[in-house]
Motif scaffolding. Structure first.
Motif, PDB file in Angstrom:
ATOM      1  N   UNK A  99       0.819  -1.212   0.000  1.00 35.61           N
ATOM      2  CA  UNK A  99       0.000   0.000   0.000  1.00 35.61           C
ATOM      3  C   UNK A  99       0.853   1.263   0.000  1.00 35.61           C
ATOM      4  N   UNK A 100       1.938   1.246   0.772  1.00 35.52           N
ATOM      5  CA  UNK A 100       2.805   2.426   0.811  1.00 35.52           C
ATOM      6  C   UNK A 100       3.500   2.621  -0.532  1.00 35.52           C
ATOM      7  N   UNK A 101       3.924   1.531  -1.154  1.00 35.39           N
ATOM      8  CA  UNK A 101       4.537   1.645  -2.476  1.00 35.39           C
ATOM      9  C   UNK A 101       3.528   2.178  -3.487  1.00 35.39           C
ATOM     10  N   UNK A 102       2.304   1.689  -3.433  1.00 38.48           N
ATOM     11  CA  UNK A 102       1.260   2.189  -4.334  1.00 38.48           C
ATOM     12  C   UNK A 102       1.024   3.681  -4.104  1.00 38.48           C
ATOM     13  N   UNK A 103       1.013   4.080  -2.841  1.00 38.68           N
ATOM     14  CA  UNK A 103       0.826   5.503  -2.526  1.00 38.68           C
ATOM     15  C   UNK A 103       2.010   6.330  -3.015  1.00 38.68           C
ATOM     16  N   UNK A 104       3.224   5.788  -2.908  1.00 40.85           N
ATOM     17  CA  UNK A 104       4.391   6.537  -3.381  1.00 40.85           C
ATOM     18  C   UNK A 104       4.350   6.676  -4.905  1.00 40.85           C
ATOM     19  N   UNK A 105       3.882   5.652  -5.601  1.00 38.57           N
ATOM     20  CA  UNK A 105       3.724   5.727  -7.058  1.00 38.57           C
ATOM     21  C   UNK A 105       2.709   6.825  -7.408  1.00 38.57           C
ATOM     22  N   UNK A 106       1.637   6.864  -6.688  1.00 36.58           N
ATOM     23  CA  UNK A 106       0.587   7.858  -6.932  1.00 36.58           C
ATOM     24  C   UNK A 106       1.107   9.274  -6.681  1.00 36.58           C
ATOM     25  N   UNK A 107       1.843   9.456  -5.572  1.00 33.76           N
ATOM     26  CA  UNK A 107       2.340  10.792  -5.259  1.00 33.76           C
ATOM     27  C   UNK A 107       3.444  11.222  -6.211  1.00 33.76           C
ATOM     28  N   UNK A 108       4.263  10.276  -6.676  1.00 36.02           N
ATOM     29  CA  UNK A 108       5.305  10.619  -7.649  1.00 36.02           C
ATOM     30  C   UNK A 108       4.663  11.091  -8.955  1.00 36.02           C
ATOM     31  N   UNK A 109       3.558  10.486  -9.336  1.00 35.20           N
ATOM     32  CA  UNK A 109       2.844  10.957 -10.531  1.00 35.20           C
ATOM     33  C   UNK A 109       2.354  12.387 -10.326  1.00 35.20           C
ATOM     34  N   UNK A 110       1.868  12.687  -9.142  1.00 32.19           N
ATOM     35  CA  UNK A 110       1.416  14.057  -8.846  1.00 32.19           C
ATOM     36  C   UNK A 110       2.582  15.037  -8.913  1.00 32.19           C
ATOM     37  N   UNK A 111       3.736  14.613  -8.419  1.00 29.72           N
ATOM     38  CA  UNK A 111       4.929  15.467  -8.493  1.00 29.72           C
ATOM     39  C   UNK A 111       5.291  15.719  -9.955  1.00 29.72           C
ATOM     40  N   UNK A 112       5.240  14.678 -10.762  1.00 33.12           N
ATOM     41  CA  UNK A 112       5.524  14.840 -12.195  1.00 33.12           C
ATOM     42  C   UNK A 112       4.564  15.804 -12.856  1.00 33.12           C
ATOM     43  N   UNK A 113       3.284  15.714 -12.512  1.00 34.26           N
ATOM     44  CA  UNK A 113       2.302  16.650 -13.064  1.00 34.26           C
ATOM     45  C   UNK A 113       2.616  18.080 -12.631  1.00 34.26           C
ATOM     46  N   UNK A 114       3.002  18.245 -11.373  1.00 37.94           N
ATOM     47  CA  UNK A 114       3.336  19.589 -10.876  1.00 37.94           C
ATOM     48  C   UNK A 114       4.542  20.156 -11.611  1.00 37.94           C
ATOM     49  N   UNK A 115       5.583  19.345 -11.777  1.00 43.16           N
ATOM     50  CA  UNK A 115       6.770  19.823 -12.501  1.00 43.16           C
ATOM     51  C   UNK A 115       6.403  20.144 -13.944  1.00 43.16           C
ATOM     52  N   UNK A 116       5.624  19.279 -14.581  1.00 40.34           N
ATOM     53  CA  UNK A 116       5.202  19.527 -15.962  1.00 40.34           C
ATOM     54  C   UNK A 116       4.418  20.813 -16.097  1.00 40.34           C
ATOM     55  N   UNK A 117       3.697  21.179 -15.051  1.00 45.33           N
ATOM     56  CA  UNK A 117       2.940  22.428 -15.046  1.00 45.33           C
ATOM     57  C   UNK A 117       3.756  23.626 -14.601  1.00 45.33           C
TER      58      UNK A 117
END
Length: 181
Positions: A99-117
């Motif tokens: 679950x923590x790994x899944x959450x880290x994958x999800x948050x890393x995607x959010x970080x990528x979206x933020x950087x892309x923006x």
């Protein structure tokens, strides 16, 4: 809407790779399957989706009678990343792992979206907070478990008279973890 320069595109993708690698390294040091490369790829991929979403349809949007919502591409990253996260979750009986790994994958995607923006501060701050959660809270969590959820039970019996299944039944508990049986 203006397009990003090649230089700004390169900077955003590299920043996403670096931030994703920081979180991936923390997962890698604990020997989890989703490590540095996985987190970097997810972060860079999400960043690229955001760049395409924000800037890739500029020509289409300026045409007459065209109505597009480029933010929908970025929104779909959130849904799509759920499939990767689901793949990281393993259920073995009543014990769920990942679950923590899944959450880290999800948050890393959010970080990528933020950087892309172009939201570098939010992405950097989020990375710092996520690292503090992943690395800093774990020792507190383990100390709590050791103090409140662990007990020592010694049972002496004739050889072969007690099996792990019998022990679970006798104790009337679902999850028995024994360090020595």
């Amino acid at each position: 809407m203006t397009l990003l320069s090649n230089w700004e595109t390169l900077v955003r993708l590299l920043v996403a790779a670096v931030l994703g690698s920081l979180i991936g390294f923390e997962r890698e040091r604990l020997l989890w399957a989703a490590g540095i490369r996985t987190h970097m790829l997810i972060c860079v991929g999400a960043c690229l989706f955001m760049i395409v979403s924000a800037f890739g349809f500029a020509d289409s949007l300026s045409a007459q009678h065209v109505v597009l919502d480029p933010s929908r591409v970025a929104a779909q990253v959130v849904s799509g990343i759920g499939f990767l996260g689901a793949g990281a979750i393993l259920a073995r009986g009543e014990i769920v792992r990942g679950l923590t790994t899944a959450a880290s994958i999800w948050t890393v995607a959010a970080i990528g979206l933020a950087v892309g923006g172009g939201l570098y501060f939010a992405a950097g701050l989020s990375t710092t907070i996520i690292l503090a959660i992943l690395a800093g809270v774990k020792p507190l969590e383990e100390a709590y478990r050791d103090r409140s959820q662990t007990c020592r039970l010694v049972i002496k019996t004739a050889r072969g008279a007690l099996t792990p299944e019998n022990l679970k039944g006798a104790l009337k508990v679902r999850n028995v973890r024994s360090s020595d049986f």
